[in-house]
Design an enzyme around this catalytic site. Structure first.
Site, mmCIF file in Angstrom:
data_model
loop_
_atom_site.group_PDB
_atom_site.id
_atom_site.type_symbol
_atom_site.label_atom_id
_atom_site.label_comp_id
_atom_site.label_asym_id
_atom_site.label_seq_id
_atom_site.Cartn_x
_atom_site.Cartn_y
_atom_site.Cartn_z
ATOM 1 N N LYS A 37 0.813 -1.217 0.000
ATOM 2 C CA LYS A 37 0.000 0.000 0.000
ATOM 3 C C LYS A 37 0.846 1.266 0.000
ATOM 4 O O LYS A 37 0.553 2.240 0.690
ATOM 5 C CB LYS A 37 -0.969 0.011 1.196
ATOM 6 N N HIS A 70 7.046 -7.496 -2.531
ATOM 7 C CA HIS A 70 6.988 -6.723 -1.289
ATOM 8 C C HIS A 70 8.127 -7.148 -0.354
ATOM 9 O O HIS A 70 8.207 -6.657 0.775
ATOM 10 C CB HIS A 70 5.655 -6.954 -0.570
ATOM 11 N N SER A 101 -4.193 3.276 4.444
ATOM 12 C CA SER A 101 -4.553 2.527 3.241
ATOM 13 C C SER A 101 -4.580 1.023 3.507
ATOM 14 O O SER A 101 -5.454 0.303 3.010
ATOM 15 C CB SER A 101 -3.556 2.851 2.117
ATOM 16 N N TYR A 125 6.600 8.198 -3.192
ATOM 17 C CA TYR A 125 5.248 8.417 -3.689
ATOM 18 C C TYR A 125 4.896 9.901 -3.683
ATOM 19 O O TYR A 125 4.311 10.425 -4.642
ATOM 20 C CB TYR A 125 4.262 7.637 -2.816
ATOM 21 N N ARG A 175 -8.336 3.789 -4.674
ATOM 22 C CA ARG A 175 -9.151 4.589 -3.771
ATOM 23 C C ARG A 175 -8.929 6.049 -4.133
ATOM 24 O O ARG A 175 -9.175 6.450 -5.241
ATOM 25 C CB ARG A 175 -8.812 4.275 -2.307
#
Length: 327
Positions: free
Chosen positions: A74, A140, A170, A228, A293
């Protein structure tokens, strides 16, 4: 909930006797959904995920041109996958056509996870579907979990990280969607506690983060560290940095003709979430729509208490001190 409806990384139906014996010797923990995790090589995994990690470590044979997209869960994984597919697909004239793979498959269907998908059941899976060059995988796993397997390999790793508060928020909503339960405050509190003591899935977060941060300094030609928040704030600069690292830089003609903007628009949350393929269908028993989302920076402030935010800030400051990495 029927165990067969759970994502493969959470189920415990593909574990070998040898792995069961190993698990019995490892530290264990039960998460807020009642799922068991164990700590292997400093990282917490669900049992099935650990089996995939072990299969990968013993069976993966890297090719020089491989690209591995890495992230903590996430943290912008879906976006990174979409951008990379679009960047590499430019040579196939996909960026403005109707046959682009992103129009017909979810990014997670195009770029599978090594430990969750490819090596989930076997250390010698059929890789015929990865005949194209470069092969594109995701993970991951922390970098240290892959280092021995990738030793001497010049393959490239792109890592994206995200502010831990937004990552926690998240993760909470995503986990509740997967388990089909109401996202209650008690579940968020439990996840917060696990995050802070490092026992959350793929945690501790700071060790995960630092493994790639240090790797990007030690081997900058083969490990790219992206954030990000920077990708959101300066998308043009970051996607060009990404393309340069992958060895497929934008030409002057491409930039002048708007190719960068077309890729950013194609891979935008607004566009991807509106595609029919991402409104329906599943990958690993997870509805495609659950991967999209808001994608906003700082949205967690509307849900986390001041005490939670302060504790996360304190932990991150303590764990990252002297590393040169700041949030």
């Amino acid at each position: 909930m029927d165990p067969k409806e759970l994502p493969p990384n959470v189920r415990d139906d593909k574990i070998s006797e040898e792995t069961k014996k190993l698990i019995s010797s490892l530290p264990s923990h039960t998460d807020s959904q009642g799922q068991k995790l164990c700590k292997y090589q400093g990282c917490w995994y669900y049992y099935n995920t650990l089996q995939g990690v072990l299969n990968f470590q013993s069976g993966f044979q890297p090719q020089d041109t491989d690209i591995i997209l890495a992230s903590y869960p996430k943290s912008g994984t879906t976006w990174l996958k979409a951008l990379t597919v679009a960047l590499l697909g430019r040579s196939k004239n996909h960026s403005s056509s109707n046959d682009h793979p992103l129009l017909y498959d979810n990014p997670h269907g195009i770029v599978p996870f090594l430990e969750i998908d490819v090596y989930h059941e076997s250390s010698s899976p059929n890789l015929d579907n990865f005949s194209a060059t470069p092969r594109l995988f995701s993970t991951h796993m922390p970098l240290h979990a892959m280092q021995e397997t990738l030793k001497q390999s010049p393959c490239k790793i792109v890592y994206v990280c995200r502010n831990l508060k937004d990552t926690l928020f998240s993760t909470w909503l995503f986990a509740c969607a997967i388990f089909k339960i109401e996202p209650t405050r008690s579940i968020l509190d439990s996840m917060f506690k696990s995050l802070c003591n490092g026992t959350i899935f793929y945690g501790p977060f700071w060790d995960h983060l630092l493994s790639y941060w240090r790797g990007s300094f030690k081997d900058p030609k083969h490990v790219l560290f992206m954030r990000y928040e920077e990708m959101k704030a300066e998308p043009h600069e970051q996607i060009k940095r990404h393309a340069d690292f992958l060895g497929c830089p934008f030409t002057k003609q491409e930039e002048e003709s708007g190719v960068v903007d077309k890729i950013l628009d194609l891979c935008s949350l607004r566009n991807l979430s509106s595609l029919e393929v991402n409104k329906t269908g599943k990958v690993n028993n997870v509805d495609h729509k659950n991967f999209f989302r808001k994608g906003e920076v700082g949205d967690s402030k509307n849900y986390l208490t001041t005490e939670m935010e302060n504790k996360i800030d304190m932990i991150i400051q303590e764990k990252l001190q002297s590393s040169g990495l700041n949030f």
